[in-house]
Design an enzyme around this catalytic site. Structure first.
Site, short mmCIF file in Angstrom:
data_model
loop_
_atom_site.label_atom_id
_atom_site.label_comp_id
_atom_site.label_asym_id
_atom_site.label_seq_id
_atom_site.Cartn_x
_atom_site.Cartn_y
_atom_site.Cartn_z
N GLU A 87 -9.10 -32.25 -2.53
CA GLU A 87 -8.31 -31.76 -3.68
C GLU A 87 -9.21 -31.41 -4.87
O GLU A 87 -8.92 -30.48 -5.61
CB GLU A 87 -7.28 -32.82 -4.09
CG GLU A 87 -6.16 -32.94 -3.06
CD GLU A 87 -5.24 -34.13 -3.33
OE1 GLU A 87 -5.78 -35.25 -3.49
OE2 GLU A 87 -4.02 -33.95 -3.36
N GLY A 110 -8.63 -36.89 -1.83
CA GLY A 110 -8.89 -36.44 -3.19
C GLY A 110 -10.18 -35.64 -3.31
O GLY A 110 -10.33 -34.84 -4.23
N ALA A 128 -10.12 -40.28 -3.08
CA ALA A 128 -9.89 -41.31 -4.08
C ALA A 128 -10.46 -42.62 -3.56
O ALA A 128 -10.52 -42.84 -2.35
CB ALA A 128 -8.39 -41.44 -4.34
N GLU A 170 -4.01 -38.52 3.76
CA GLU A 170 -3.21 -39.44 2.93
C GLU A 170 -2.03 -40.08 3.65
O GLU A 170 -1.77 -41.27 3.49
CB GLU A 170 -2.71 -38.72 1.67
CG GLU A 170 -3.77 -38.55 0.59
CD GLU A 170 -4.58 -37.28 0.74
OE1 GLU A 170 -4.57 -36.66 1.83
OE2 GLU A 170 -5.26 -36.91 -0.24
N1 COA Z 1 -12.80 -45.13 -1.02
C1 COA Z 1 -13.56 -46.22 -1.20
N2 COA Z 1 -14.69 -46.44 -0.52
C2 COA Z 1 -15.05 -45.52 0.37
C3 COA Z 1 -14.31 -44.37 0.62
C4 COA Z 1 -13.13 -44.19 -0.15
N3 COA Z 1 -12.36 -43.10 -0.02
N4 COA Z 1 -14.93 -43.64 1.57
C5 COA Z 1 -16.03 -44.33 1.90
N5 COA Z 1 -16.11 -45.47 1.21
C6 COA Z 1 -17.14 -46.52 1.26
C7 COA Z 1 -17.04 -47.33 2.52
O1 COA Z 1 -16.07 -48.35 2.38
C8 COA Z 1 -18.45 -47.87 2.62
O2 COA Z 1 -18.59 -48.91 1.70
P1 COA Z 1 -19.47 -50.21 2.08
O3 COA Z 1 -20.84 -49.69 2.36
O4 COA Z 1 -19.39 -51.05 0.85
O5 COA Z 1 -18.80 -50.78 3.28
C9 COA Z 1 -19.28 -46.69 2.11
O6 COA Z 1 -18.41 -45.90 1.31
C10 COA Z 1 -19.82 -45.83 3.22
O7 COA Z 1 -18.73 -45.40 4.00
P2 COA Z 1 -18.86 -45.15 5.58
O8 COA Z 1 -17.48 -44.98 6.12
O9 COA Z 1 -19.72 -46.21 6.18
O10 COA Z 1 -19.67 -43.77 5.57
P3 COA Z 1 -19.78 -42.67 6.72
O11 COA Z 1 -20.86 -41.76 6.27
O12 COA Z 1 -19.88 -43.31 8.07
O13 COA Z 1 -18.38 -41.90 6.71
C11 COA Z 1 -16.54 -40.76 5.64
C12 COA Z 1 -18.05 -41.06 5.61
C13 COA Z 1 -16.23 -40.01 4.35
C14 COA Z 1 -16.18 -39.89 6.84
C15 COA Z 1 -15.74 -42.09 5.71
O14 COA Z 1 -16.25 -42.97 4.74
C16 COA Z 1 -14.25 -41.94 5.46
O15 COA Z 1 -13.52 -41.54 6.35
N6 COA Z 1 -13.80 -42.31 4.24
C17 COA Z 1 -12.39 -42.35 3.90
C18 COA Z 1 -11.83 -40.96 3.79
C19 COA Z 1 -10.36 -41.01 3.40
O16 COA Z 1 -9.50 -41.45 4.11
N7 COA Z 1 -10.10 -40.48 2.19
C20 COA Z 1 -8.78 -40.36 1.69
C21 COA Z 1 -8.60 -41.15 0.47
S1 COA Z 1 -7.03 -40.76 -0.25
#
Ligand code: COA
Length: 259
Positions: free
Chosen positions: A121, A118, A75, A141
């Site tokens: 999910e 999400g 999400a 989460e």
């Molecule tokens: N919601 C909103 N924005 C998100 C996001 C999320 N779940 N996941 C990634 N982004 C955004 C980052 O903030 C970043 O934005 P920016 O460029 O404006 O700063 C962009 O996407 C790239 O993310 P980044 O973390 O730099 O990419 P990455 O390739 O290094 O890592 C992930 C990818 C998926 C491993 C990492 O982004 C991550 O851990 N995301 C969150 C996962 C999470 O906790 N999800 C649960 C949500 S309930």
């Protein structure tokens, strides 16, 4: 009073899904790479539109994040942070994933890279999952101070068993592709990302050989609650026994044997 981040598009948003239509299936690619396909209100709205289309005109579905190393990062945390209890009760992601899960025809998620929160999910909301060797799944989460409220608390135990599901939900530990295969979270692991979609299509090709009505009724029966059996199976079979397609297929088999 709620409303922030609701699953309604203002109509001006660009489409966050790329949709390729084939005779027997839709191939749908999440297309918000700059946010790692994080699921925001516009993406939820686009998924609702997709579901409406597949409810009107049932087809197989291949859902993917593409082969650039991301399925979905969950999400959208920026929107999630601002949501209040009324938003939570509106079941924004929960409802669209449930709608996806209930689509008439089988669905396959093809996962390359992270499927988190999400995003994981969303893949559980599909009937089957295949992934690349670099894919991983996780439910972080609780570390963000919320529950995995869009299906993982009930779909994950069904997929991998209560013991494993609880560990994953309580710790947020990531499951890599090899473990995902071992515990039954995915059906296949594909070594080369470039082959992911071909393998997914092969799986769908096998399903496409079936009678569409038999597939639909099989999905309904498998997804029915335990208490609905055997009645749902009997009713499904009753419908199919009088389906001309069943007669045609069985006659074709018998005629082939005679030759
Ligand atoms: N919601 C909103 N924005 C998100 C996001 C999320 N779940 N996941 C990634 N982004 C955004 C980052 O903030 C970043 O934005 P920016 O460029 O404006 O700063 C962009 O996407 C790239 O993310 P980044 O973390 O730099 O990419 P990455 O390739 O290094 O890592 C992930 C990818 C998926 C491993 C990492 O982004 C991550 O851990 N995301 C969150 C996962 C999470 O906790 N999800 C649960 C949500 S309930």
């Amino acid at each position: 009073m709620g409303g922030r981040g609701q699953a309604v598009s203002d109509g001006a948003a660009r489409s966050l899904l790329r949709i390729e239509e084939r005779a027997d299936r839709l191939v749908v690619t999440l297309d918000r790479p700059e946010k790692r396909n994080a699921i925001d209100a516009d993406l939820v709205a686009a998924l609702h539109e997709l579901c409406a289309r597949l409810e009107r005109e049932p087809k197989l579905l291949l859902l993917t994040g593409g082969t650039e190393g991301i399925f979905a990062a969950g999400a959208d945390i920026a929107q999630l942070r601002e949501r209040d209890r009324i938003d939570a009760l509106a079941a924004i992601n929960q409802a669209v994933f449930a709608r996806l899960r209930a689509l008439p025809m089988p669905t396959v998620a093809a996962v390359d890279g992270p499927a988190l929160g999400g995003g994981a999910e969303l893949s559980y909301a599909c009937d089957l999952r295949i992934c690349t060797a670099r894919a991983f799944f996780g439910q972080p989460e609780v570390r963000l101070g919320i529950i995995a409220g869009a299906g993982a608390t009930h779909r994950l135990p069904t997929l991998v068993g209560e013991t494993r599901a609880k560990e994953l939900l309580f710790t947020g530990r990531r499951v890599d592709a090899a473990e995902a295969l071992r515990i039954g979270l995915v059906n296949r692991v594909v070594d080369e990302p470039a082959e992911l979609l071909d393998v997914a299509h092969e799986l769908l090709d096998e399903m496409a050989k079936a009678s569409p009505l038999a597939l639909r009724l099989t999905k309904l029966a498998v997804d029915a609650p335990v208490g609905a059996h055997p009645q749902i199976d009997l009713l499904g079979q009753a419908v199919l026994f009088e389906d001309p397609e069943k007669h045609r297929r069985m006659t074709e088999f018998l005629d082939r044997k005679k030759r």
